[in-house]
Write a protein that holds these residues in place. Structure first.
Motif, PDB file in Angstrom:
ATOM      1  N   ASP A   1     -16.650 -10.949  -4.653  1.00 47.42           N
ATOM      2  CA  ASP A   1     -17.249  -9.683  -4.228  1.00 47.42           C
ATOM      3  C   ASP A   1     -16.258  -8.517  -4.305  1.00 47.42           C
ATOM      4  O   ASP A   1     -16.659  -7.361  -4.298  1.00 47.42           O
ATOM      5  CB  ASP A   1     -17.784  -9.792  -2.796  1.00 47.42           C
ATOM      6  N   LEU A   2     -14.976  -8.837  -4.342  1.00 50.31           N
ATOM      7  CA  LEU A   2     -13.952  -7.787  -4.365  1.00 50.31           C
ATOM      8  C   LEU A   2     -13.674  -7.266  -5.762  1.00 50.31           C
ATOM      9  O   LEU A   2     -13.095  -6.209  -5.930  1.00 50.31           O
ATOM     10  CB  LEU A   2     -12.638  -8.340  -3.803  1.00 50.31           C
ATOM     11  N   HIS A   3     -14.048  -8.045  -6.752  1.00 48.36           N
ATOM     12  CA  HIS A   3     -13.745  -7.704  -8.139  1.00 48.36           C
ATOM     13  C   HIS A   3     -12.248  -7.458  -8.323  1.00 48.36           C
ATOM     14  O   HIS A   3     -11.837  -6.477  -8.935  1.00 48.36           O
ATOM     15  CB  HIS A   3     -14.564  -6.499  -8.604  1.00 48.36           C
ATOM     16  N   ALA A   4     -11.444  -8.365  -7.771  1.00 51.75           N
ATOM     17  CA  ALA A   4      -9.990  -8.273  -7.892  1.00 51.75           C
ATOM     18  C   ALA A   4      -9.578  -8.538  -9.335  1.00 51.75           C
ATOM     19  O   ALA A   4     -10.263  -9.236 -10.083  1.00 51.75           O
ATOM     20  CB  ALA A   4      -9.326  -9.276  -6.955  1.00 51.75           C
ATOM     21  N   ASP A   5      -8.444  -7.955  -9.712  1.00 49.43           N
ATOM     22  CA  ASP A   5      -7.894  -8.163 -11.046  1.00 49.43           C
ATOM     23  C   ASP A   5      -6.853  -9.278 -11.061  1.00 49.43           C
ATOM     24  O   ASP A   5      -6.591  -9.870 -12.110  1.00 49.43           O
ATOM     25  CB  ASP A   5      -7.219  -6.881 -11.553  1.00 49.43           C
ATOM     26  N   ILE A   6      -6.267  -9.523  -9.894  1.00 48.68           N
ATOM     27  CA  ILE A   6      -5.174 -10.489  -9.818  1.00 48.68           C
ATOM     28  C   ILE A   6      -5.082 -11.038  -8.396  1.00 48.68           C
ATOM     29  O   ILE A   6      -5.402 -10.338  -7.431  1.00 48.68           O
ATOM     30  CB  ILE A   6      -3.844  -9.822 -10.261  1.00 48.68           C
ATOM     31  N   LEU A   7      -4.696 -12.305  -8.279  1.00 53.25           N
ATOM     32  CA  LEU A   7      -4.480 -12.917  -6.969  1.00 53.25           C
ATOM     33  C   LEU A   7      -2.985 -13.032  -6.744  1.00 53.25           C
ATOM     34  O   LEU A   7      -2.250 -13.505  -7.606  1.00 53.25           O
ATOM     35  CB  LEU A   7      -5.108 -14.310  -6.899  1.00 53.25           C
TER      36      LEU A   7
ATOM     37  N   THR B   1       0.838  -1.201   0.000  1.00 58.25           N
ATOM     38  CA  THR B   1       0.000   0.000   0.000  1.00 58.25           C
ATOM     39  C   THR B   1       0.875   1.254   0.000  1.00 58.25           C
ATOM     40  O   THR B   1       0.587   2.223  -0.707  1.00 58.25           O
ATOM     41  CB  THR B   1      -0.946   0.000   1.217  1.00 58.25           C
ATOM     42  N   ASP B   2       1.967   1.221   0.787  1.00 55.18           N
ATOM     43  CA  ASP B   2       2.910   2.352   0.813  1.00 55.18           C
ATOM     44  C   ASP B   2       3.555   2.575  -0.557  1.00 55.18           C
ATOM     45  O   ASP B   2       3.959   3.680  -0.882  1.00 55.18           O
ATOM     46  CB  ASP B   2       4.013   2.124   1.854  1.00 55.18           C
ATOM     47  N   HIS B   3       3.659   1.522  -1.347  1.00 50.16           N
ATOM     48  CA  HIS B   3       4.230   1.624  -2.685  1.00 50.16           C
ATOM     49  C   HIS B   3       3.143   1.845  -3.745  1.00 50.16           C
ATOM     50  O   HIS B   3       3.354   1.608  -4.937  1.00 50.16           O
ATOM     51  CB  HIS B   3       5.046   0.371  -3.025  1.00 50.16           C
ATOM     52  N   ASP B   4       1.970   2.260  -3.294  1.00 49.88           N
ATOM     53  CA  ASP B   4       0.871   2.667  -4.164  1.00 49.88           C
ATOM     54  C   ASP B   4       0.182   1.519  -4.898  1.00 49.88           C
ATOM     55  O   ASP B   4      -0.382   1.712  -5.979  1.00 49.88           O
ATOM     56  CB  ASP B   4       1.356   3.721  -5.170  1.00 49.88           C
ATOM     57  N   PHE B   5       0.200   0.307  -4.315  1.00 51.57           N
ATOM     58  CA  PHE B   5      -0.572  -0.796  -4.867  1.00 51.57           C
ATOM     59  C   PHE B   5      -1.937  -0.816  -4.202  1.00 51.57           C
ATOM     60  O   PHE B   5      -2.073  -0.461  -3.030  1.00 51.57           O
ATOM     61  CB  PHE B   5       0.147  -2.141  -4.652  1.00 51.57           C
ATOM     62  N   ASN B   6      -2.957  -1.229  -4.953  1.00 52.48           N
ATOM     63  CA  ASN B   6      -4.333  -1.256  -4.457  1.00 52.48           C
ATOM     64  C   ASN B   6      -4.654  -2.668  -3.952  1.00 52.48           C
ATOM     65  O   ASN B   6      -5.014  -3.540  -4.735  1.00 52.48           O
ATOM     66  CB  ASN B   6      -5.290  -0.842  -5.575  1.00 52.48           C
ATOM     67  N   ILE B   7      -4.529  -2.878  -2.659  1.00 46.70           N
ATOM     68  CA  ILE B   7      -4.803  -4.176  -2.045  1.00 46.70           C
ATOM     69  C   ILE B   7      -6.269  -4.167  -1.606  1.00 46.70           C
ATOM     70  O   ILE B   7      -6.644  -3.477  -0.667  1.00 46.70           O
ATOM     71  CB  ILE B   7      -3.874  -4.449  -0.838  1.00 46.70           C
ATOM     72  N   VAL B   8      -7.099  -4.929  -2.295  1.00 41.08           N
ATOM     73  CA  VAL B   8      -8.531  -4.943  -1.993  1.00 41.08           C
ATOM     74  C   VAL B   8      -8.888  -5.992  -0.938  1.00 41.08           C
ATOM     75  O   VAL B   8      -9.974  -5.953  -0.377  1.00 41.08           O
ATOM     76  CB  VAL B   8      -9.389  -5.147  -3.259  1.00 41.08           C
ATOM     77  N   ALA B   9      -7.954  -6.911  -0.680  1.00 44.72           N
ATOM     78  CA  ALA B   9      -8.172  -7.915   0.368  1.00 44.72           C
ATOM     79  C   ALA B   9      -6.829  -8.452   0.813  1.00 44.72           C
ATOM     80  O   ALA B   9      -5.902  -8.568   0.023  1.00 44.72           O
ATOM     81  CB  ALA B   9      -9.035  -9.061  -0.132  1.00 44.72           C
TER      82      ALA B   9
END
Length: 194
Positions: free
Chosen positions: A46-52, A24-32
């Motif tokens: 439900d998170l509509h993640a783009d990548i695991l 997150t500090d490196h500007d990545f969007n962690i949705v879970a």
């Protein structure tokens, strides 16, 4: 371009939280940020993640397979495990990219880009293979249906083909589907007379 939505899955809760903060500090969007224990209780859809993004000491093939079967997403696996069989099992389970190293936030964006492109290529190959298999099945069924029509109505091969085509068009279905319907009907009639 919107940031990729990443679902982070780890087998250590504390490490997962530290990694989440770092990314997150490196500007990545962690949705879970989930541990393996909570994975079955949570709906990643439900998170509509783009990548695991998996971070696992010992990759569990059944967990990866479960995620692959539920979500049609690219998967990056970070691990310290470099055993050939473990790598083969992970790739067979559906891992797109297997990295034997820790997660370096400075390299992650490139790794994610490569993973997504590789995933797209794999999906295209799967779709192409499925299309080819469907065409082969259609071709076989069309040939069987033509033979059936030729036998039943004393038609030429071309006339049988034209009849199949005309009926497929009038029903707005493919010739393969029309052929399967005809073959199924013939099988039903044949079974009824026995």
């Amino acid at each position: 371009m919107p940031k990729l939505k990443i679902a982070l899955i780890d087998n250590h809760n504390e490490r997962a939280n530290v990694l989440k903060r770092s990314l997150t500090d490196h500007d990545f969007n962690i949705v879970a940020c989930l541990t393996i224990d909570h994975l079955n209780k949570f709906r990643l859809g439900d998170l509509h993640a783009d990548i695991l993004l998996f971070n696992m000491d010992h990759p569990h093939q059944h967990i990866i397979e479960n995620c692959v079967s539920q979500f049609d997403l690219p998967i990056v696996l970070f691990t310290q495990n470099s055993h050939k069989e473990t790598i083969r099992n992970a790739v067979d389970a559906g891992v797109t990219t297997y990295i034997v190293d820790g997660i370096d936030p400075n390299k992650l964006a490139t790794i994610l880009t490569i993973t997504i492109e590789q995933f797209k290529k794999q999906q295209k190959l799967k779709n192409d293979l499925k299309e080819i298999k469907t065409k082969l099945i259609d071709r076989k069924d069309i040939e069987k249906a033509k033979v059936l029509l030729m036998q039943l109505h004393q038609l030429s091969e071309d006339a049988a083909f034209q009849l199949l085509r005309k009926n497929a068009m009038s029903h707005r279905i493919t010739m393969g589907e029309m052929s399967r319907r005809l073959l199924d009907a013939q099988e039903l009639l044949h079974a009824h007379h026995i």
